[in-house]
Structures are given as structure tokens and as C-alpha cells.
Motif scaffolding. Structure first.
Motif, short mmCIF file in Angstrom:
data_model
loop_
_atom_site.label_atom_id
_atom_site.label_comp_id
_atom_site.label_asym_id
_atom_site.label_seq_id
_atom_site.Cartn_x
_atom_site.Cartn_y
_atom_site.Cartn_z
N ARG A 160 -2.33 -0.21 17.07
CA ARG A 160 -3.71 -0.22 16.57
C ARG A 160 -3.83 0.37 15.16
NH1 ARG A 160 -7.47 -1.25 20.50
NH2 ARG A 160 -6.69 -1.30 22.65
N SER A 161 -2.70 0.67 14.54
CA SER A 161 -2.74 1.25 13.20
C SER A 161 -2.98 0.16 12.16
CB SER A 161 -1.42 1.97 12.90
OG SER A 161 -0.37 1.03 12.73
N PHE A 216 -1.22 -5.67 12.34
CA PHE A 216 -1.10 -7.11 12.10
C PHE A 216 0.36 -7.49 11.84
CE2 PHE A 216 -0.95 -10.74 9.19
CZ PHE A 216 -1.62 -11.69 9.94
N ILE A 217 1.06 -6.68 11.04
CA ILE A 217 2.46 -6.98 10.73
C ILE A 217 3.32 -6.82 11.97
CG2 ILE A 217 4.44 -6.35 9.29
CD1 ILE A 217 2.53 -5.35 7.19
N ILE A 218 3.05 -5.77 12.76
CA ILE A 218 3.79 -5.55 14.00
C ILE A 218 3.57 -6.71 14.97
CG2 ILE A 218 4.11 -4.04 15.98
CD1 ILE A 218 5.11 -2.87 13.35
N CYS A 266 13.56 3.76 9.87
CA CYS A 266 12.18 4.27 9.92
C CYS A 266 11.78 4.51 11.38
CB CYS A 266 11.22 3.28 9.27
SG CYS A 266 9.50 3.81 9.27
N ALA A 267 11.62 5.76 11.76
CA ALA A 267 11.29 6.11 13.14
C ALA A 267 9.94 5.52 13.57
CB ALA A 267 11.26 7.62 13.30
N ARG A 268 8.97 5.53 12.66
CA ARG A 268 7.64 5.03 12.99
C ARG A 268 7.69 3.55 13.34
NH1 ARG A 268 2.39 4.74 8.90
NH2 ARG A 268 1.01 3.58 10.32
N LEU A 269 8.41 2.76 12.57
CA LEU A 269 8.48 1.32 12.83
C LEU A 269 9.28 1.02 14.08
CD1 LEU A 269 7.17 -0.99 11.24
CD2 LEU A 269 7.24 1.15 9.98
N ALA A 270 10.36 1.78 14.30
CA ALA A 270 11.16 1.57 15.50
C ALA A 270 10.32 1.80 16.75
CB ALA A 270 12.37 2.49 15.49
N ALA A 271 9.51 2.88 16.75
CA ALA A 271 8.65 3.18 17.90
C ALA A 271 7.56 2.13 18.07
CB ALA A 271 8.03 4.56 17.72
N ALA A 272 6.98 1.68 16.94
CA ALA A 272 5.90 0.70 17.01
C ALA A 272 6.39 -0.64 17.55
CB ALA A 272 5.27 0.51 15.64
N LEU A 273 7.59 -1.06 17.13
CA LEU A 273 8.13 -2.34 17.56
C LEU A 273 8.56 -2.32 19.03
CD1 LEU A 273 10.20 -3.30 14.40
CD2 LEU A 273 8.20 -4.50 15.28
N ALA A 296 0.81 -1.21 0.00
CA ALA A 296 0.00 0.00 0.00
C ALA A 296 0.84 1.27 0.00
CB ALA A 296 -0.95 0.00 1.19
N ASP A 297 1.90 1.27 0.79
CA ASP A 297 2.70 2.48 0.91
C ASP A 297 4.08 2.15 1.47
OD1 ASP A 297 2.24 1.97 3.61
OD2 ASP A 297 0.61 3.42 3.72
N ALA A 298 4.90 3.20 1.66
CA ALA A 298 6.26 3.01 2.15
C ALA A 298 6.29 2.41 3.55
CB ALA A 298 7.00 4.34 2.13
N ALA A 299 5.32 2.81 4.40
CA ALA A 299 5.28 2.28 5.77
C ALA A 299 5.07 0.78 5.78
CB ALA A 299 4.17 2.98 6.56
#
Length: 272
Positions: A203-204, A208-210, A190-197, A159-162
Motif C-alpha cells: 500500500r506504499s 503500483f510498481i510492485i 534492497c531489504a525493503r523491496l525484497a520484503a515488499a515483493l 523520486a528517490d532511491a526506493a
């Protein structure tokens, strides 16, 4: 030049424009002819990017892309039993290109190896909105900088880069758990993925991938996530670009493809 020209003078007058190029290519050795075709294709591709105002590559990026495509073509030929027709020429050309690239300031790396007993897994995703093309790259190295495995994988649906970045993280942790089930440092730019992991739940749309990444991480003795700068993630980025541009999906165990050999070497030198 005249004494080596394969055609008589009167024949040359009958050829103009593109015909000259075809004649010159016909008189070249197969390796030189193949390399020239790749350069011409890349030039036309860049021309189209500029014309349609899409993402364009730098000179250094174009060199990386050409090396990646040449490496991928050689590997496909070897799988088909054809092999490289002039291995000595190819390797010497690659050494010259790697040597010249290593002198460029834009390739300064700040990658550092993990502490002894840990494995460092670098991941990255590549996505172009205009075309929808995507790919992920993963490389795992020990404390000596040796490649334990390397992966490039095309994403047919993204879907996108994220999502590309999240998929790269999932692939890195999953393969790390399978191939090096010890202590793993996962590095992403990727700051967003580092924070999510680092969080317990997400809940984004990437939840599911996280979540699946966390499940695979349970098979590791210990793991942690670190956000790094792009210059610390050059190898994973190159593999992601290779997957997206050549639609290649491949895993290398205890080795790495030739197209990233120079970057691996630079990473090791930057630490010394």
C-alpha cells in the motif's frame, strides 16, 4: 625527451601553463589522447564533487566509471560506423586495468550461480538526490555464470532511491519473463523491496510498481526473491552506475558490455 620533442627550443618558450598539456596531447596517438581526456574530465568532476560537498567516488569507483564511459563511447562510435581506432591497444589496456583491479581486496565477490535449471537475475538502482540522476542495472546469468542478458537504463523521472530499486526489480522480472520464462531467482540488495515483493500486496507509494512486477512474474514457471549483500550484486550495481552517469539505455542479449567483463569473471572465480 628532447630528441622526440616536435617543436624547436625557441618555440617551446612561448608556451606556458595549459598550452604545454595541449601540445603534449597533440603529439600523442588518438587512443592515448582520448584516454587522457577522460582522466582529466574525471579529475575535474571529482574536484567539483569535493567543492560542493556532494557524493564523491573512491579510486576504484573512478576506475569503474572511466571504463564504463570508454566502453559506452566505443559502442556509440561503432553504431555510427566509426569503430575503435586502435582496437588492439584498447583491449590490451583494458586487460591490464582489469588485472590490476582483480587484485584489490575491495572487489571480493560472494555471488553464487543458481542451481541447474534456474536463472539468476540481479538488479540494482542508482540514485543521487543532489542531481536527481537515476539509473537501473539488470543482469541475468545461468548456472555456469554466462550472461543471458544485461541492461542499463537511465530513469528520466525518479523520486528517490526506493523507486529506482523498485523499477530495477520490475525490469528484471519483466525481461526474465520475456527472455527466460522458466525458473527465476531475483536478487536485490534492497531489504525493503525484497520484503515488499515477498508479500501479496503493498500500500506504499511503490505499490503500483510492485503490483506490476507481480503481474509479470505470473508468466514465469516459478520465481523467488532473495535479498543479498552488496558484494553479491556488483555487476548490477555497475550497470546502474553506467546508466546514471552516462545517460545510457541499452540491452545486451546473450552477452554483456566490456565494462563489466572483469566483474563477471570475478563472480565466476569466487564460486570456484
Amino acid at each position: 625527451m628532447r630528441q622526440h620533442w616536435p617543436l624547436p627550443e625557441e618555440t617551446k618558450l612561448a608556451y606556458t601553463g595549459p598550452d604545454w598539456l595541449l601540445l603534449l596531447l597533440n603529439s600523442c596517438s588518438p587512443p592515448i589522447r582520448d584516454l587522457t581526456k577522460l582522466v582529466l574530465w574525471k579529475a575535474w568532476s571529482l574536484h567539483n564533487d569535493i567543492t560542493h560537498e556532494s557524493e564523491s567516488s573512491s579510486i576504484l569507483g573512478s576506475v569503474h566509471s572511466l571504463l564504463s564511459m570508454r566502453s559506452a563511447l566505443d559502442e556509440m562510435q561503432q553504431q555510427q560506423g566509426v569503430g575503435c581506432r586502435d582496437e588492439q591497444h584498447c583491449s590490451s589496456s583494458d586487460k591490464r586495468i582489469r588485472h590490476s583491479k582483480g587484485k584489490q581486496k575491495g572487489l571480493a565477490s560472494s555471488w553464487t550461480p543458481p542451481v541447474k535449471g534456474w536463472t539468476k537475475v540481479n538488479v540494482d538502482g542508482s540514485f543521487v538526490a543532489q542531481t536527481g540522476g537515476a539509473g537501473v542495472g539488470v543482469v541475468a546469468r545461468d548456472d555456469q555464470g554466462r550472461a543471458l542478458f544485461a541492461v542499463c537504463q537511465e530513469l528520466r523521472r525518479c523520486a528517490d532511491a526506493a523507486e529506482a530499486e523498485a523499477t530495477a526489480c520490475l525490469l528484471g522480472v519483466r525481461l526474465g519473463a520475456e527472455r527466460t520464462p522458466g525458473r527465476v531467482v531475483l536478487e536485490t540488495d534492497c531489504a525493503r523491496l525484497a520484503a515488499a515483493l515477498k508479500g501479496s500486496s503493498d500500500r506504499s507509494e511503490l505499490g503500483f510498481i510492485i503490483g506490476e512486477t507481480h503481474e509479470h512474474a505470473k508468466m514465469l514457471e516459478e520465481w523467488k526473491v532473495v535479498q543479498v549483500k552488496r558484494e553479491s550484486n556488483l555487476v548490477a550495481d555497475e550497470l546502474a552506475q553506467l546508466a546514471r552517469k552516462t545517460e545510457l539505455s541499452k540491452v545486451w542479449l546473450n552477452c554483456a558490455p566490456a565494462c563489466i567483463a572483469n566483474l563477471l569473471e570475478l563472480d565466476c572465480k569466487s564460486d570456484s
